[in-house]
Design a protein around this motif. Structure first.
Motif, PDB file in Angstrom:
ATOM      1  N   GLU A   1       0.908  -1.084  -0.070  1.00 16.45           N
ATOM      2  CA  GLU A   1      -0.025  -0.193   0.147  1.00 16.45           C
ATOM      3  C   GLU A   1       0.891   1.096   0.001  1.00 16.45           C
ATOM      4  O   GLU A   1       0.114   2.503  -0.131  1.00 16.45           O
ATOM      5  CB  GLU A   1      -1.013  -0.039   1.024  1.00 16.45           C
ATOM      6  CG  GLU A   1      -1.878  -1.118   1.164  1.00 16.45           C
ATOM      7  CD  GLU A   1      -2.800  -1.022   2.600  1.00 16.45           C
ATOM      8  OE1 GLU A   1      -3.983  -1.148   2.431  1.00 16.45           O
ATOM      9  OE2 GLU A   1      -2.143  -1.251   3.575  1.00 16.45           O
TER      10      GLU A   1
ATOM     11  N   HIS B   1      -4.101   1.581   7.092  1.00 17.82           N
ATOM     12  CA  HIS B   1      -4.805   0.505   6.187  1.00 17.82           C
ATOM     13  C   HIS B   1      -6.108   0.156   7.105  1.00 17.82           C
ATOM     14  O   HIS B   1      -7.110   0.020   6.402  1.00 17.82           O
ATOM     15  CB  HIS B   1      -3.966  -0.885   6.450  1.00 17.82           C
ATOM     16  CG  HIS B   1      -4.557  -2.111   6.234  1.00 17.82           C
ATOM     17  ND1 HIS B   1      -4.932  -2.415   4.880  1.00 17.82           N
ATOM     18  CD2 HIS B   1      -5.328  -3.169   6.791  1.00 17.82           C
ATOM     19  CE1 HIS B   1      -5.596  -3.488   4.909  1.00 17.82           C
ATOM     20  NE2 HIS B   1      -5.985  -3.691   6.078  1.00 17.82           N
TER      21      HIS B   1
ATOM     22  N   GLY C   1      -9.286   2.340   6.451  1.00 16.80           N
ATOM     23  CA  GLY C   1      -9.983   2.207   5.135  1.00 16.80           C
ATOM     24  C   GLY C   1      -9.911   3.279   4.339  1.00 16.80           C
ATOM     25  O   GLY C   1     -10.638   3.280   3.069  1.00 16.80           O
TER      26      GLY C   1
ATOM     27  N   ASP D   1      -9.205   5.405   1.126  1.00 16.51           N
ATOM     28  CA  ASP D   1      -8.541   5.386  -0.267  1.00 16.51           C
ATOM     29  C   ASP D   1      -7.356   5.583  -0.449  1.00 16.51           C
ATOM     30  O   ASP D   1      -6.448   4.723  -1.335  1.00 16.51           O
ATOM     31  CB  ASP D   1      -9.811   5.952  -1.245  1.00 16.51           C
ATOM     32  CG  ASP D   1     -11.079   5.354  -1.047  1.00 16.51           C
ATOM     33  OD1 ASP D   1     -11.436   4.181  -1.558  1.00 16.51           O
ATOM     34  OD2 ASP D   1     -12.010   5.996  -0.666  1.00 16.51           O
TER      35      ASP D   1
ATOM     36  N   HIS E   1      -5.049   1.966  -0.741  1.00 13.08           N
ATOM     37  CA  HIS E   1      -5.575   0.834   0.005  1.00 13.08           C
ATOM     38  C   HIS E   1      -5.317  -0.184  -0.756  1.00 13.08           C
ATOM     39  O   HIS E   1      -5.567  -0.316  -2.014  1.00 13.08           O
ATOM     40  CB  HIS E   1      -6.951   1.097   0.564  1.00 13.08           C
ATOM     41  CG  HIS E   1      -7.157   0.299   1.543  1.00 13.08           C
ATOM     42  ND1 HIS E   1      -7.743  -1.074   1.365  1.00 13.08           N
ATOM     43  CD2 HIS E   1      -7.394   0.407   2.810  1.00 13.08           C
ATOM     44  CE1 HIS E   1      -8.209  -1.598   2.457  1.00 13.08           C
ATOM     45  NE2 HIS E   1      -7.795  -0.934   3.532  1.00 13.08           N
ATOM     46  N   GLU E   2      -5.164  -1.527  -0.221  1.00 15.99           N
ATOM     47  CA  GLU E   2      -4.936  -2.508  -1.012  1.00 15.99           C
ATOM     48  C   GLU E   2      -6.161  -2.864  -1.856  1.00 15.99           C
ATOM     49  O   GLU E   2      -6.032  -3.796  -2.973  1.00 15.99           O
ATOM     50  CB  GLU E   2      -4.355  -3.611  -0.170  1.00 15.99           C
ATOM     51  CG  GLU E   2      -5.530  -4.519   0.856  1.00 15.99           C
ATOM     52  CD  GLU E   2      -5.041  -5.736   1.481  1.00 15.99           C
ATOM     53  OE1 GLU E   2      -4.108  -6.266   1.328  1.00 15.99           O
ATOM     54  OE2 GLU E   2      -5.645  -5.992   2.576  1.00 15.99           O
ATOM     55  N   ARG E   3      -7.343  -2.774  -1.475  1.00 12.56           N
ATOM     56  CA  ARG E   3      -8.331  -2.790  -2.294  1.00 12.56           C
ATOM     57  C   ARG E   3      -8.395  -2.404  -3.748  1.00 12.56           C
ATOM     58  O   ARG E   3      -9.132  -2.958  -4.809  1.00 12.56           O
ATOM     59  CB  ARG E   3      -9.692  -2.498  -1.590  1.00 12.56           C
ATOM     60  CG  ARG E   3     -10.023  -1.124  -1.509  1.00 12.56           C
ATOM     61  CD  ARG E   3     -11.434  -0.645  -0.989  1.00 12.56           C
ATOM     62  NE  ARG E   3     -11.589   0.659  -0.801  1.00 12.56           N
ATOM     63  CZ  ARG E   3     -11.121   1.112   0.704  1.00 12.56           C
ATOM     64  NH1 ARG E   3     -10.591   0.494   1.497  1.00 12.56           N
ATOM     65  NH2 ARG E   3     -11.344   2.552   0.649  1.00 12.56           N
ATOM     66  N   HIS E   4      -7.578  -1.414  -3.872  1.00  5.94           N
ATOM     67  CA  HIS E   4      -7.519  -0.802  -5.248  1.00  5.94           C
ATOM     68  C   HIS E   4      -6.111  -1.378  -5.893  1.00  5.94           C
ATOM     69  O   HIS E   4      -5.916  -0.890  -7.046  1.00  5.94           O
ATOM     70  CB  HIS E   4      -7.283   0.745  -5.085  1.00  5.94           C
ATOM     71  CG  HIS E   4      -8.110   1.541  -4.363  1.00  5.94           C
ATOM     72  ND1 HIS E   4      -9.679   1.355  -5.023  1.00  5.94           N
ATOM     73  CD2 HIS E   4      -8.461   2.190  -3.138  1.00  5.94           C
ATOM     74  CE1 HIS E   4     -10.659   2.139  -4.150  1.00  5.94           C
ATOM     75  NE2 HIS E   4      -9.697   2.640  -3.030  1.00  5.94           N
TER      76      HIS E   4
ATOM     77  N   ASN F   1      -6.515  -2.778  -9.296  1.00  8.73           N
ATOM     78  CA  ASN F   1      -7.466  -2.341 -10.131  1.00  8.73           C
ATOM     79  C   ASN F   1      -6.891  -1.545 -11.383  1.00  8.73           C
ATOM     80  O   ASN F   1      -6.590  -0.581 -11.118  1.00  8.73           O
ATOM     81  CB  ASN F   1      -8.409  -1.349  -9.351  1.00  8.73           C
ATOM     82  CG  ASN F   1      -9.747  -0.845 -10.212  1.00  8.73           C
ATOM     83  OD1 ASN F   1      -9.883  -1.001 -11.332  1.00  8.73           O
ATOM     84  ND2 ASN F   1     -10.414  -0.111  -9.375  1.00  8.73           N
TER      85      ASN F   1
END
Length: 423
Positions: free
Chosen positions: A100, A233, A236, A238, A261-264, A267
């Protein structure tokens, strides 16, 4: 609850028992004309130089002199992957996963690059929410993004303001703004620690609130990185950006940090600006391949980085890795609490601290308003050997940073302030 006492003996006792006391001698401390150490309280603007920085930078200068271009592969710390030497320790400082975090560019440049990806306005959802007294650079940056996308920078800017007669921001007011305008707000971008008041915001609370209304959420952590436990982290958020020359002691104008953030991380459809340093490392030097984006925060890099600046960052981060942000913030709370205690002895009818009283809502900065004082008070402090920080219209910022400030520093600062006020 820590119990403080007046008198120099208490300060000296705290310094004797300080587990981190040896680190003070690992920094260059500016001197007064008589050769004594200044009382340096502006780590919130520029951190002091670690004594080992010169050796770290000289290593790269020597390798450049002896190896030339081969230093990219053959240097003691090869330049090609040099930014990777910083990733884990920087991630630990800001409470993130290595995937991240990346060190790159400078602060406001990183903010713009993040807004390329996370500010995606539509005709109906285009506004940006910031705190009303955000650092000017942040305000200028978001206004220019609004103009760049064809929106009016006054209509598109939503300000989270303190209540009348107050300096600190209230989360209920943020919630009210979002209830009224949340469907029009594309991005919330808040300074993690406000530069003026020293208020450390609840990043997780703001993020959850913003996401509830469909907003992207980012933070400028320039005054938070190395100062407070950001836990990026877990927040949450972005994205986040920060500089390294304040509490991270990397030198004036040094490189900045960036969190995504690792959710991106994977992508590839996120809009972004790209360059060859965000391309697949394995094929980067094949030159003629189509762009193949790196996963994680590294995928936002553009160019090969300046190694001499990174060497100075590495010198500082190696110290942070030795100590850990947990120990530093533990001492920070004691030092700042002691400073607050001594200021209150001067009389709350004279001194007003606008920084939050709750230690969990501030870092090591205290912003002080002195009744009927102007910048001449700050000038007198400077003449008395105190390097502090004046911010218009009437605030003196002092940051007793835990790496190199002592309890004796704090005691002597309070004594000098008392002397000047009694003149």
């Amino acid at each position: 609850m820590f119990h403080y006492k007046t008198g120099l003996d208490f300060a000296l006792e705290q310094d004797r028992n300080d587990k981190l006391k040896a680190y003070r001698n690992q920094f260059h401390i500016p001197k007064n004309q008589d050769g004594s150490d200044c009382i340096y309280m502006t780590g919130n603007s520029l951190g002091l130089q670690p004594k080992n920085t010169k050796a770290y930078v000289n290593q790269e200068l020597d390798d450049w002199a002896q190896l030339g271009v081969e230093g990219h592969f053959e240097a003691k710390n090869p330049w090609l992957p040099y930014h990777e030497f910083l990733t884990k320790s920087m991630a630990n400082v800001v409470g993130a996963k290595p995937i991240e975090v990346v060190v790159m560019n400078t602060l406001t440049a990183n903010l713009h690059f993040m807004m390329v990806s996370f500010y995606q306005p539509t005709k109906t959802r285009y506004k940006i929410l910031i705190e009303s007294d955000a650092f000017p650079s942040d305000k200028y940056a978001v206004e220019s993004q609004l103009r760049h996308h064809g929106f009016d920078d006054k209509d598109g800017l939503v300000l989270w303001k303190p209540r009348k007669g107050e300096e600190l921001l209230n989360y209920e007011d943020l919630q009210t703004i979002l209830q009224e305008q949340g469907q029009e707000i594309a991005l919330i971008m808040i300074g993690g620690v406000n530069y003026y008041t020293g208020q450390y915001f609840d990043l997780k609370r703001i993020t959850q609130l913003g996401h509830e209304y469909g907003c992207k959420v980012g933070f400028d952590c320039a005054h938070g990185a190395g100062n407070v436990q950001l836990n990026l982290h877990d927040s949450g958020a972005d994205f986040a950006v920060w500089c390294t020359y304040k509490y991270l002691n990397s030198g004036p104008g040094s490189l900045a940090g960036c969190f995504v953030h690792e959710r991106h991380a994977h992508n590839k459809n996120l809009n972004r600006f790209t360059g060859w340093w965000s391309h697949n490392k394995a094929t980067r030097f094949n030159m003629r391949n189509e762009f193949d984006q790196l996963p994680g925060a590294e995928g936002w890099q553009l160019s090969n980085p300046p190694i001499l600046s990174m060497a100075a960052i590495k010198a500082s981060l190696d110290m942070f890795s030795e100590v850990g942000i947990e120990q530093l913030t533990e001492k920070s709370k004691k030092l700042t609490g002691y400073f607050e205690f001594l200021l209150k002895q001067l009389g709350e009818d004279t001194i007003r601290i606008i920084t939050p009283e709750n230690p969990n809502e501030r870092g090591c900065q205290l912003s002080i308003q002195v009744k009927n004082a102007d910048k001449s008070l700050h000038d007198k402090l400077t003449q008395a050997g105190v390097i502090s920080d004046w911010r218009e219209p009437d605030v003196i910022r002092c940051a007793p940073t835990p790496f190199y400030n002592s309890f004796e520093d704090v005691y002597r600062l309070a004594e000098k302030l008392k002397t000047i006020l009694n003149e």
